[in-house]
Scaffold this motif. Structure first.
Motif, PDB file in Angstrom:
ATOM      1  N   TYR A   1      -6.051  -5.566  -7.621  1.00 43.40           N
ATOM      2  CA  TYR A   1      -5.506  -4.474  -6.803  1.00 43.40           C
ATOM      3  C   TYR A   1      -4.058  -4.726  -6.391  1.00 43.40           C
ATOM      4  CZ  TYR A   1      -6.845  -8.123  -3.553  1.00 43.40           C
ATOM      5  OH  TYR A   1      -6.981  -9.348  -2.957  1.00 43.40           O
TER       6      TYR A   1
ATOM      7  N   ARG B   1       0.844  -1.196   0.000  1.00 42.51           N
ATOM      8  CA  ARG B   1       0.000   0.000   0.000  1.00 42.51           C
ATOM      9  C   ARG B   1       0.877   1.243   0.000  1.00 42.51           C
ATOM     10  NH1 ARG B   1      -2.679  -3.812   2.711  1.00 42.51           N
ATOM     11  NH2 ARG B   1      -1.152  -3.643   4.378  1.00 42.51           N
TER      12      ARG B   1
ATOM     13  N   TYR C   1      -8.584   0.574   0.319  1.00 46.32           N
ATOM     14  CA  TYR C   1      -7.943   0.264  -0.963  1.00 46.32           C
ATOM     15  C   TYR C   1      -6.915   1.353  -1.319  1.00 46.32           C
ATOM     16  CZ  TYR C   1      -7.226   0.405  -5.942  1.00 46.32           C
ATOM     17  OH  TYR C   1      -6.635   0.497  -7.174  1.00 46.32           O
ATOM     18  N   SER C   2      -5.763   0.899  -1.750  1.00 42.32           N
ATOM     19  CA  SER C   2      -4.689   1.825  -2.124  1.00 42.32           C
ATOM     20  C   SER C   2      -4.251   1.498  -3.560  1.00 42.32           C
ATOM     21  CB  SER C   2      -3.525   1.611  -1.140  1.00 42.32           C
ATOM     22  OG  SER C   2      -2.364   2.259  -1.564  1.00 42.32           O
TER      23      SER C   2
ATOM     24  N   PRO D   1      -8.206 -14.941   3.846  1.00 46.66           N
ATOM     25  CA  PRO D   1      -8.584 -13.614   3.336  1.00 46.66           C
ATOM     26  C   PRO D   1      -9.794 -13.668   2.408  1.00 46.66           C
ATOM     27  CG  PRO D   1      -6.208 -13.890   3.229  1.00 46.66           C
ATOM     28  CD  PRO D   1      -6.787 -15.235   3.592  1.00 46.66           C
TER      29      PRO D   1
END
Ligand code: 5AD
Ligand code: SF4
Length: 514
Positions: A230, A117, A403-404, A330
């Protein structure tokens, strides 16, 4: 030489124009290594077979390089990075360097970085700024950047442009080249950049200095082929490559023989273990079955991907013994639509079905997870689905993230209509729910007796010992120092949201696992 020449060349001739390290006597014509990363190349998944190198030795010409010198490594990010640091520390010791806890004392400083991130990356850039004065005071100091950030071309370009206090950059695929890279850095006036975009072979028997002698990490595979939209990891860690089971089993047996009490098998996506073997069928379930036969009290694995979590693994985990009843699984989102955009390759229903199967086979199981909120265009309804899934599964804890965007990943190109305030608000709501569930799960332990692997003194109070239960609950308790490194029974006197307080009831020898 201008910036562009540096960026284009694979091997760039050093010029005398730089006054960097001018206090040293370097060969004028030394060739500086410059191998830059490329995310485009890193994305490719070739068919070449992975080669296994069973013997690693530090090349003779480098032995003694570190005599009279000290190294310091700062590690950011996940367990994989922590474990890479253990390998690099092993190489440093092999070269004759001594470890130090102080950056001021060090002759070589490495930042082993994380790219997951943006805030992880910002920390590293901040640290590079802080370390600049040390370079001024100590021109012989070598400062290096390694780990996942080094695999990103934008990061390498930024360091080349703005952080000329850095002497070397190397990536995740070539840490075994540390001796050569150090040598280059000592000899060169230019920043040494050696980053391979294509993953290397699997190299066994790299030296390691493990942190402590109670718990150990054991790599079972490298890389990830999942390409969640992502995630930068498949680019920074390369394609999936599994270690051979016999090498893993031998390493774990040796750790057991040295008295280690717990091992964690590591991989970015451990459920894909063995899928790359072309000569036989073997998976994580088979490997865990082998782990059961090893005389070590606790075995864990991380991180799982629900998609590859198969019935055989569940069957093996249900046998219990030294296989821990905690699974980190996850989920990322509770909305099938978001999961689709994330390319997670499962639906909410499929995930819940997997959870159902796991709970049916291991009734006492503890589940934890990772969740991303504020994915591009995530709606309130989709976020509500995440909350409802958290309740339905009953996670006892979760790592939660906003979210990055990561440059080079598909999600970074998506338009995003969710304002940051909304993302933050969602994170707060999610965290409140996770805290509540964690506190609930802790309450069950009030007045119960749990088994704790004692890791040492508590961080806040040296009179108190600290350790973890099989389900990874942190327990602080009063007990004798002789309990450190053992599994002991503790009666819980106070259950808090994230940890338990207690008193030791009896001191045991390490629990024997049949
Ligand atoms: N933004 C936010 N969180 C991320 N993760 C991975 N990539 C990103 C990103 N770009 C989270 C996922 C993963 C955990 C290790 O980090 O939840 O499981
Ligand atoms: Fe990243 Fe994990 Fe997805 Fe691999 S499986 S791309 S490491 S989130």
């Amino acid at each position: 030489m201008n910036e562009n020449q540096r960026l284009e060349g694979q091997q760039v001739q050093t010029e005398n124009s730089s006054d960097k390290k001018s206090s040293k006597d370097y060969s004028k014509y030394f060739e500086t290594v410059y191998t830059a990363p490329s995310l485009k190349d890193a994305k490719k998944r070739g068919k070449e077979e992975v080669k296994y190198h069973k013997d690693f030795d530090i090349p003779e010409e480098f032995l003694g390089m570190g005599e009279g010198r000290k190294f310091y490594i700062r590690t950011y990010g996940c367990q994989m990075n922590e474990h890479d640091t253990e390998v690099m520390a092993g190489i440093f010791l092999g070269l004759g360097y001594e470890p130090t806890d102080s950056v001021e004392d060090a002759n070589v400083i490495l930042l082993n970085t994380c790219a997951i991130r943006e805030n992880a990356e910002n920390k590293v850039f901040g640290e590079l700024g802080h370390l600049k004065h040390l370079k001024r005071e100590k021109p012989d100091l070598l400062l290096g950047v390694c780990g996942c950030m080094s695999q990103e071309e934008s990061v390498v370009n930024k360091i080349l442009k703005t952080y000329n206090q850095v002497d070397m950059i190397f990536g995740t695929h070539n840490i075994h080249r540390l001796p050569n890279i150090l040598q280059e850095a000592y000899m060169s006036k230019e920043m040494v950049v050696e980053v391979w975009s294509k993953e290397g072979d699997v190299i066994e028997n790299l030296p390691k200095v493990r942190r402590g002698n109670i718990k150990a990490w054991v790599n079972i595979m490298y890389g990830c082929d999942k390409f969640c939209t992502y995630c930068i990891v498949p680019y920074t860690r390369g394609k999936e490559r599994s270690r051979r089971p016999e090498d893993i089993i031998q390493e774990v047996r040796q750790l057991a023989a040295h008295g280690y009490q717990e091992i964690t098998l590591l991989g970015q996506n451990v459920n894909a273990y063995g899928k790359d073997f072309t000569d036989f069928e073997y998976g994580l379930g088979d490997l865990m079955d082998e782990m059961r036969k090893i005389d070590i009290p606790r075995v864990r694995f991380t991180t799982s991907h629900p998609r590859d979590f198969d019935d055989h693994l569940i069957e093996v985990l249900a046998k219990g013994g030294n296989l821990m009843d905690h699974i980190h699984l996850p989920v990322q989102s509770g909305s099938t639509d978001v999961l689709k955009i994330m390319a997670r390759k499962y639906t909410r229903e499929q995930y819940l079905e997997l959870v159902r199967k796991i709970k049916a086979a291991i009734p006492n199981v503890t589940l934890t997870t990772d969740i991303i909120v504020g994915y591009p265009n995530e709606t309130d309804e989709q976020f509500e689905e995440t909350l409802s899934l958290v309740r339905e599964v009953g996670y006892e804890s979760a790592y939660t993230f906003i979210y990055s965007p990561r440059e080079g990943t598909p999600a970074a190109k998506m338009q995003d209509n969710v304002p940051m305030e909304v993302k933050k608000e969602r994170l707060q709501r999610l965290n409140a729910l996770v805290n509540e569930q964690s506190a609930q799960s802790m309450k069950k332990y009030q007045d119960q007796i749990v088994e704790v692997l004692v890791e040492g003194e508590s961080k806040n109070n040296p009179d108190v010992l600290a350790g973890y239960t099989s389900k990874m609950k942190l327990v602080n308790f009063v007990g004798p120092k002789s309990a450190i490194g053992k599994i002991v029974k503790v009666k819980i006197t106070n259950a808090k949201t994230w940890s338990l307080n207690g008193e030791m009831v009896e001191e045991n020898e390490p629990v024997e696992v049949k």
